[in-house]
Each structure stands twice: as C-alpha cells, then as structure tokens.
Scaffold this active site. Structure first.
Site, mmCIF file in Angstrom:
data_model
loop_
_atom_site.group_PDB
_atom_site.id
_atom_site.type_symbol
_atom_site.label_atom_id
_atom_site.label_comp_id
_atom_site.label_asym_id
_atom_site.label_seq_id
_atom_site.Cartn_x
_atom_site.Cartn_y
_atom_site.Cartn_z
ATOM 1 C CG ASN A 96 -3.875 -31.076 -8.392
ATOM 2 O OD1 ASN A 96 -3.207 -30.845 -9.399
ATOM 3 N ND2 ASN A 96 -4.731 -32.092 -8.330
ATOM 4 C CG ASP A 170 -10.383 -35.244 -5.541
ATOM 5 O OD1 ASP A 170 -9.489 -34.879 -4.766
ATOM 6 O OD2 ASP A 170 -10.398 -36.348 -6.095
#
Length: 255
Positions: A96, A170
């Site tokens: 990420n 998330d």
C-alpha cells in the site's frame, strides 16, 4: 490443508490496509514475509501515538499475525537486492505504498511484471493510480468514509457524522484486494501469467455506498436519512433487546 498452502506472498505494507490483506492470505495458508523499514511499520507504535506508554501493539498484532518478517532499507542497493530475491520466489506481492514511492523504488506494477511475469501484484492506494490525487496519502476516514459520502449519510441532515471506528474502511478494501488476488491466481493457473490487482479506498467506499449512488443516478436524489422514530421500514431500524440490555460501552467487553 489450508487452501493457500504453497503460495508465497511478499508484503511491503504499513498501517492497516495492505497488512490486513496479507494477513487474510496467511490465515488461509500462504507463507507471508512482511518487509519493514528499519524504523518499523508505524502501526507498531499506534498506542504510543495517543500517549499510552506500553510496549505491546495490539492493533499491529491484529493485522500481522501468522507472518514472517524481515527488515530492509530499500534506499540501499543491498536492501533492494534482497527484496528482488524474495520477489523471484514469490507468487504474490502486496503493498500500500503510494504510486510515486513504488515508481521511485522500481516496484511499480509494470516494472515488476517485466521482471517477474508470473507475479501477481496487488496494490492498495487511497485514490488509485490515475488522476491528480494518485499520490495523495489515503486514510480510511477520508478516502473511504468521507469522500464517497458514507460519513455524511449515516446521520439525519444537520447532524454531525457519528464517531467512526478505526480501520473499518481499510479492512473492507483489504477484503476486496484479497478477492482480486485470488482471481488473479486462478487465472495464472489457467494461463501461466501473473497480473495486477488495483484496489483503492475510494472505489471500495463507493461500491459499499452503491445503494444510495444507484438511487441518485436514477432519481437525481437519494433517500434521506431519518431518525429511528421516523423510519419508513421496520426492517431497517434498531431496537432495544427483550432483556433490556444497555448499549455496549468501554466497560462491557464480555458481550
């Protein structure tokens, strides 16, 4: 035998989204190696950021169980060389880091696929790989909750958004990334070629908000959020339990 035994995953992630995706893969049997900078994943220090003087890191442990770990300085040639050797043996790379950072490290999907054609590359960004905000830092409270409109729709008009619990967006995006990685692995079994899976917090939040967006697109407006006493449908409401249990609070952890 767990379904992903024999699959090797390299994770270059921090905080929640990519580490959570790699943890799901580890839960299903994948061999996951987490790569951290010398300073460590900042999620290791979450409680210290809010003034808790403790060495334990429960939020970090939640999304990093079942992994092996290695510390690499990717600004050094030696660190890059070790990572490259890990990727040579890997089936999946999950990260990420922002697009610009991956490009500077030579780890953007196109370059990785040239060097490792069988590798499945899974990236999780705030706002995707295109557009003016591609390198904007993406946190779930902004990219998942605020920008797709979810936070603003949870309470009736005129009321502030409710308190949002950490990491919900998330982990939703992480599940989307895992689904894409599994599909890419299935395609690789059929074709011999890896692929790229691109998931963003913004798109995940937009999909999660799909009912309201569908109504907006069709009618030009969405259904308004009502107080529970004014709700049109008894099927979409909240009720106190028959035993008159109070709402869960910080003193009640056994329900």
């Amino acid at each position: 035998m767990r379904p992903l035994e024999g699959i090797s995953v390299v994770e270059l992630g921090m905080w929640v989204a990519a580490p959570a995706a790699a943890t799901m893969l580890a839960d299903w049997g994948a061999d996951v190696v987490k790569v951290e900078a010398p300073t460590g994943d900042p999620n290791r220090y979450t409680l210290k950021h809010v003034g808790q003087d403790i060495d334990s890191a429960p939020p970090f442990e939640t999304d990093n169980r079942g992994k092996r770990g290695i510390v690499l300085d990717l600004r050094s040639p030696d660190g890059k060389d070790v990572l490259e050797r890990l990727l040579e043996r890997a089936d999946v790379f999950v990260t990420n880091l922002r697009p610009g950072a991956l490009e500077r490290l030579g780890l953007d999907p196109d370059e990785l696929r040239e060097r490792h054609p069988r590798l499945v590359v899974g990236t999780l960004t705030g706002y995707g790989w295109t557009g003016a905000e591609r390198d904007r830092a993406g946190y779930d409270v902004s990219a998942f909750w605020a920008r797709p409109g979810i936070a603003g729709m949870l309470n009736p008009a005129g009321e502030p958004p409710p308190g949002i619990r950490p990491g919900l967006g998330d982990r939703t995006a992480a599940a989307n990334l895992v689904a894409g990685v599994l599909a890419a692995l299935l395609r690789r079994e059929r074709t011999g070629e890896g692929g790229v899976v691109d998931v963003s917090l913004l798109r995940s939040g937009t999909y999660a908000n799909g009912n309201d967006l569908a109504l907006q697109n069709f009618f030009g407006k969405r259904g308004r959020t009502r107080h529970r006493t004014e709700h049109e449908s008894p099927l979409y409401n909240c009720y106190r339990a028959a035993d008159d249990s109070p709402p869960l609070d910080e003193t009640q952890t056994d329900h």
